[in-house]
Design a protein around this motif. Structure first.
Motif: not given
Length: 422
Positions: A44-50, A58-60, A76-87
């Motif tokens: 899954p793509p790696v995301l960070v909440r903003d 990662d995963g564009e 459509r919802e997809v699986d993702a790895i989500v961080y709450d914060s990431f510098d």
């Protein structure tokens, strides 16, 4: 900085502005692969909440492929790895370090490393994330901020620049895509400077003074050319001439020794004597031809006219003319052009004769050392000298007894060429 796996709508995912990648490859092909494995990527793509959105860490490419399948802005919802914060620094590390993405280009890796270093990522971590050699990342850190505004420096370019002086390094960093050529020029210059330093060292060790101008009252007693002469051989030459001589080093590395008339004299072979005599005789011959041409006494002959026209000739290629009419028209055009070119000025004729004489007599002397072991080349030069002189004689130039020895030598050598070609 914990992450969780969850479902995120495509409309809530946005690419990161810090992604160093410029080429995303064949997205349509990746979309077909994702369709074949169930409609979502294995990783899954790696995301960070903003705020209310999630930025891609990662995963564009996978995100773009999902948009290809379901439509950009889809609910459509997809699986993702989500961080709450990431510098930002950790974002860049993640973008560069993922294994299953399309390989980045050299420029993209360089841009990513440069951005990481600006954001304070240490050298070791940046090297691991980018899979670049530590030495190149260190060089990029050293060269940071020295490239002109708007110029993207590659890792190899930074490494090459880091090995040079400040001034040369800046030239390499500013050279853009031609930086390798710039490095080559700089290294050639440095090598010549090192050779020059060794030459000066050999002269100093031999006790010979080096001067910048020709000393009054002294004459050239020996000339040593740079190519094929080692510093040791130059030093021996200087010691043999003795302490009464001085040396002057020309920009091309040629060393001229000056001393009193007759100093450093040595017994010459017959070939060396002939070569020395030919230099003086051929120089004298050219000088007399030049003075005669400039006096205005030269007659314009058909041979001189033809030589000028041949040099100005414009050859029209008929190309793929398919019909007789087209070929005929092109022939007429070529003939008309050639007719107009037959108008030759006296100035052009004088210039042509001087240029011909200079090439054959003055610049390329037939007995130069480089031709000693090549009889055919020497014979060609001798024949060229005779041709140039005959052209001048036909136009009114008169030879005298000063030329007999040189012309006899040329005729002898040219005869060897004719005999070999027979």
């Amino acid at each position: 900085m914990e992450a969780s796996k969850c479902r995120v709508a495509l409309r809530d995912i946005v690419p990161s502005e810090t992604n160093p990648r410029g080429d995303f490859g064949d997205i349509a092909a990746l979309a077909e692969t994702i369709r074949a494995t169930g409609g979502e990527p294995v990783n899954p793509p790696v995301l960070v909440r903003d705020g209310n959105i999630c930025r891609i860490v990662d995963g564009e490419r996978r995100y773009r492929a999902l948009c290809e399948i379901y439509g950009e802005g889809s609910e459509r919802e997809v699986d993702a790895i989500v961080y709450d914060s990431f510098d930002e620094a950790n974002e860049l590390v993640a973008m560069l370090a993922t294994d299953d993405k399309k390989p980045l280009t050299e420029a993209e890796v360089s841009r990513g490393v440069q951005q990481m270093l600006v954001l304070g990522v240490d050298t070791e971590r940046a090297a691991r994330a980018s899979r670049a050699p530590r030495g190149k990342v260190t060089a990029m850190r050293m060269m940071a901020g020295r490239a002109p505004e708007g110029v993207q420096v590659t890792l190899d370019q930074a490494l090459a620049a880091s090995e040079l002086s400040d001034e040369d390094a800046e030239a390499v960093l500013a050279a853009g895509d031609s930086w390798r050529w710039e490095v080559s020029k700089i290294k050639s210059r440095i090598a010549e400077e090192e050779r020059a330093e060794k030459r000066l060292g050999a002269l100093a060790k031999a006790g010979v003074e080096v001067v910048s101008e020709k000393p009054e009252g002294l004459v050239v007693i020996r000339t040593v050319y740079p190519y094929g002469t080692t510093p040791a051989a130059l030093g021996k030459e200087a010691r043999d001439l003795g302490p009464e001589c001085v040396a002057m080093v020309d920009p091309d590395g040629t060393v001229r020794f000056f001393g009193p008339e007759g100093a450093g004299a040595k017994e010459l072979t017959q070939e060396e004597l002939d070569r020395e005599r030919s230099k003086g005789d051929s120089t004298d011959l050219y000088d007399r031809i030049a003075a005669w041409v400039l006096s205005g006494e030269m007659e314009v002959t058909n041979e001189i006219n033809d030589g000028v026209r041949d040099g100005r000739e414009f050859t029209l290629r008929y190309g793929d003319a398919k019909t007789d009419e087209v070929y005929s028209a092109l022939s007429d055009l070529a003939y008309d052009r050639a007719r107009k070119l037959r108008q030759v000025s006296r100035f052009e004729c004088e210039s042509y004769l001087l240029r011909t004489a200079r090439v054959n007599i003055y610049d390329v002397l037939i007995f130069k050392a480089r031709y000693e072991r090549d009889e055919r080349q020497a014979a060609v030069r001798a024949a060229g000298l005779l041709d140039a002189l005959n052209l001048a004689v036909d136009a009114g130039f008169e030879t005298d007894e000063r030329d007999e020895w040189l012309l006899g030598k040329c005729a002898e050598m040219a005869g060897k060429l004719e005999g070999a070609d027979a």
